[in-house]
Design a protein around this motif. Structure first.
Motif, PDB file in Angstrom:
ATOM      1  N   ALA A 226      34.628  41.765  58.945  1.00  0.00           N
ATOM      2  CA  ALA A 226      33.624  41.896  60.014  1.00  0.00           C
ATOM      3  C   ALA A 226      33.479  43.332  60.488  1.00  0.00           C
ATOM      4  CB  ALA A 226      33.955  40.984  61.193  1.00  0.00           C
ATOM      5  N   HIS A 231      28.547  42.682  59.919  1.00  0.00           N
ATOM      6  CA  HIS A 231      29.210  41.855  60.923  1.00  0.00           C
ATOM      7  C   HIS A 231      28.304  40.738  61.426  1.00  0.00           C
ATOM      8  CE1 HIS A 231      26.440  44.292  63.047  1.00  0.00           C
ATOM      9  NE2 HIS A 231      26.518  43.467  64.047  1.00  0.00           N
ATOM     10  N   THR A 234      29.478  37.233  62.353  1.00  0.00           N
ATOM     11  CA  THR A 234      30.650  37.014  63.208  1.00  0.00           C
ATOM     12  C   THR A 234      30.337  36.328  64.541  1.00  0.00           C
ATOM     13  OG1 THR A 234      31.343  39.079  62.255  1.00  0.00           O
ATOM     14  CG2 THR A 234      32.787  38.125  63.891  1.00  0.00           C
ATOM     15  N   LYS A 254      41.141  37.531  59.028  1.00  0.00           N
ATOM     16  CA  LYS A 254      40.982  38.975  59.144  1.00  0.00           C
ATOM     17  C   LYS A 254      42.208  39.713  58.621  1.00  0.00           C
ATOM     18  CE  LYS A 254      38.696  40.471  62.593  1.00  0.00           C
ATOM     19  NZ  LYS A 254      37.634  41.401  62.959  1.00  0.00           N
ATOM     20  N   THR A 287      31.546  50.504  63.635  1.00  0.00           N
ATOM     21  CA  THR A 287      32.171  49.248  64.037  1.00  0.00           C
ATOM     22  C   THR A 287      32.709  49.330  65.462  1.00  0.00           C
ATOM     23  OG1 THR A 287      32.796  48.958  61.743  1.00  0.00           O
ATOM     24  CG2 THR A 287      33.854  47.531  63.324  1.00  0.00           C
ATOM     25  N   ILE A 310      35.272  42.412  66.268  1.00  0.00           N
ATOM     26  CA  ILE A 310      34.609  43.438  65.456  1.00  0.00           C
ATOM     27  C   ILE A 310      35.161  44.805  65.825  1.00  0.00           C
ATOM     28  CG2 ILE A 310      32.407  44.580  65.008  1.00  0.00           C
ATOM     29  CD1 ILE A 310      31.057  41.868  65.449  1.00  0.00           C
TER      30      ILE A 310
END
Lengths: 492, 100
Positions: A226, A231, A234, A254, A287, A310
């Protein structure tokens, strides 16, 4: 000629245990009386316990000397063992959490435990594979089980929508990853990580197909961890899935994806470090910026935690960008600590009920300290830890990541990360503010009206483990730091 | 003999068709088919490389990729059927309960 030796089978003993356990739960489910379905949860926990013991024993026996298995397709090393122990622990906690939560949601089906175990076996394969084929198979086993789990509440439109979105975008990203692998194979003539590394050494610098393959791999793994701009799935998937599944996705999937990401990029693509570094620095900054900024405007706590996850992927990516021993150790430390605090935060969300529904709006936390001071207190602890405030473990995790960046002369990146970590305090502390500084609503329509906390022994156990983990690792992080440092990848 | 680059161009065209299909199509069945196109483009690549490099590993990969694709379709169709029962639509534009 024997193709598979006993030593090979012994090397995958924890994986075999978990996989067999998962299949056995599916078989035992129809044979178990309706009022005894809880036994299957205990059975799954026993399987995880056995796998943990074997994995722990491997970790002790392995420090420093990786042992290849299955003709170099698989490896038994401290790095894999560290992740496996973490993943088994997380799965155990999620099973406990689900045992309480699925009853509340009226989806109390033992298949859930089977899917957790199958997905876990995929993750374990993924973190120990040294061949892109094996890593790909592990990744798919993990993802396929997660697609099903996302839609587990199959009469709820949101859960269905989450499953459909997760499935489409997840398999789209695996397709991209697979195309990248095929180009790598074409350019280097091998799918093993060591073979790819040797193949890259013989190629001219800046080979366009190789760079394209590298880019496609970044996209594929970026989806799984993500990272922005991959992303998009998500928030929707985290919000729509049943909360115990969200917790599992946010933590275990993750961690496993990061483990494979690190292994592939450092072991196979270490030779073109300079090319992927630039790309990943951009991804990493985007991110952190997007995750932290968009989380501010969320009103749903699961969605907020999705953007927070994220943002945390962004911090963890710093460790990959740094690409040295300190960087690897800091990612391992980060994700281990992140597992405790995030699992804890989701566990509190599962316990909150508004009327007959799940209380997943931030408004539902209004005045929680008046209704249940213990739930509010642990939520406060997890929010502080996610924000990275000492003396919680979240601070230690961020500290080591930032130190790794500074140590590798990437002070600029560390500064950006610190700035956005400070911004993140706003939305974490807002939850604390509504819990402690507002009165719960007494009439219909006001925030916090008709919210109650449903505590069950299993959920309390999860909260206790997570809270103790956050506190103890915040004050005495040394054992975990040493475990991470002794389990880093042998960098070449 | 057909040069390797022909196969690579073919697979690139099929792959891009799949990617564009996923991005612009709105029917979830078409999305599933587009994803299958992407996976099959990969298979063309693997087999072609395997032949030209004289390395059997690529063909082994194709067998596994095919199996995974089949499993993916099984799970995907199950999800689509559940979705259709729940929402009576297979149009992804109508999957809009959750929006940023």
């Amino acid at each position: 000629m024997t193709i598979v030796s006993t030593a090979d089978l012994l090397a995958i003993l924890p994986e075999l245990l978990v996989m067999a356990g998962g299949c056995l739960v599916l078989v035992l489910d129809p044979l178990t009386a309706k009022d005894r379905k809880d036994w299957l949860a205990y059975f799954s926990l026993a399987v995880l316990g056995a796998a943990f013991v074997v994995g722990y024993w491997f970790m002790g026996a392995l420090t420093g000397s990786p042992r290849p298995a299955f003709s170099g397709l698989y490896v038994l090393d401290a790095y894999g063992a560290f992740w496996k122990l973490l993943l088994i622990l997380v799965s155990g906690l999620v099973i406990l959490l689900a045992k309480a939560h699925l009853k509340l949601e009226e989806i109390d089906l033992p298949e859930f435990y089977a899917f957790i175990l199958l997905s876990l076996s995929g993750m374990m394969v993924m973190v120990s594979g040294t061949d892109l084929l094996v890593i790909y198979l592990g990744l798919e086993l993990m993802s396929l089980s997660l697609y099903v789990m996302a839609g587990f509440k199959r009469y709820a439109p949101r859960s269905l929508e989450a499953a459909a979105k997760y499935f489409i975008l997840g398999s789209f990203s695996s397709g991209i990853l697979l195309y990248g692998i095929s180009l790598l194979f074409g350019r280097t003539g091998s799918t093993t990580l060591a073979g790819i590394r040797d193949g890259i050494a013989g190629l001219p610098p800046g080979d366009p197909i190789l760079l394209m393959a590298m880019g496609l791999l970044v996209v594929g793994f970026g989806f799984k961890v993500a990272a922005v701009p991959f992303h998009m799935w998500t928030p929707d998937v985290y919000e729509g899935s049943p909360t115990s599944v969200t917790a599992y996705m946010a933590v275990a999937s993750k961690a496993a994806s990061f483990a494979a990401f690190l292994r592939v990029f450092l072991e196979a693509l270490g030779g073109i470090k300079e090319s992927w570094r630039m790309l990943l620095v951009a991804v990493c900054i985007a991110t952190m910026v997007l995750g932290n900024v968009v989380a501010i405007v969320q009103t749903n706590i699961k969605r907020m935690l999705a953007y927070s996850s994220i943002a945390h992927a962004g911090y963890a990516l710093i460790g990959l960008v740094v690409a040295d021993a300190a960087g690897t150790a800091s990612v391992m430390l980060y994700l281990a600590i992140y597992a405790f605090m995030n699992l804890g935060a989701f566990a509190v969300v599962t316990m909150l009920r508004r009327g007959g529904l799940e209380g997943d709006e931030i408004d539902d936390f209004t005045g929680l300290a008046r209704r249940n001071k213990w739930a509010a207190l642990v939520m406060l602890l997890f929010m502080f830890s996610l924000a990275g405030i000492p003396p919680t473990a979240g601070f230690i995790a961020k500290f080591y990541i930032f130190m790794a960046a500074v140590g590798a002369n990437m002070t600029g990146l560390a500064v950006i990360a610190v700035v956005f970590a400070a911004i993140s305090a706003y939305f974490y502390l807002r939850v604390v503010m509504v819990m402690y500084m507002k009165e719960p609503g007494e009439t219909a329509g006001t925030p916090g009206y008709d919210v109650r906390v449903v505590a069950s022994p299993a959920a309390i156990a999860v909260l206790l483990v997570a809270a103790l983990g956050v506190l103890i690792l915040g004050v005495f992080p040394d054992p975990l730091i040493q475990a991470a440092q002794s389990a880093i990848l042998p960098l070449k | 003999m057909i040069p390797l680059s022909y196969y690579m161009i073919l697979s690139a065209i099929v792959f891009v068709t799949g990617v564009v299909g996923v991005l612009i199509r709105r029917n979830i069945i078409m999305l599933l088919l587009s994803i299958e196109l992407m996976l099959n483009a990969t298979n063309i690549n693997f087999v072609a490389f395997s032949y030209y490099l004289g390395n059997i590993a690529g063909q082994v990969f194709v067998f596994f990729a095919l199996t995974v694709a089949a499993a993916e379709v099984a799970v995907g169709l199950a999800i689509i059927i559940a979705l259709y029962r729940g929402k009576a639509t297979v149009n992804v534009a109508e999957l809009n309960l959750m929006k940023w």
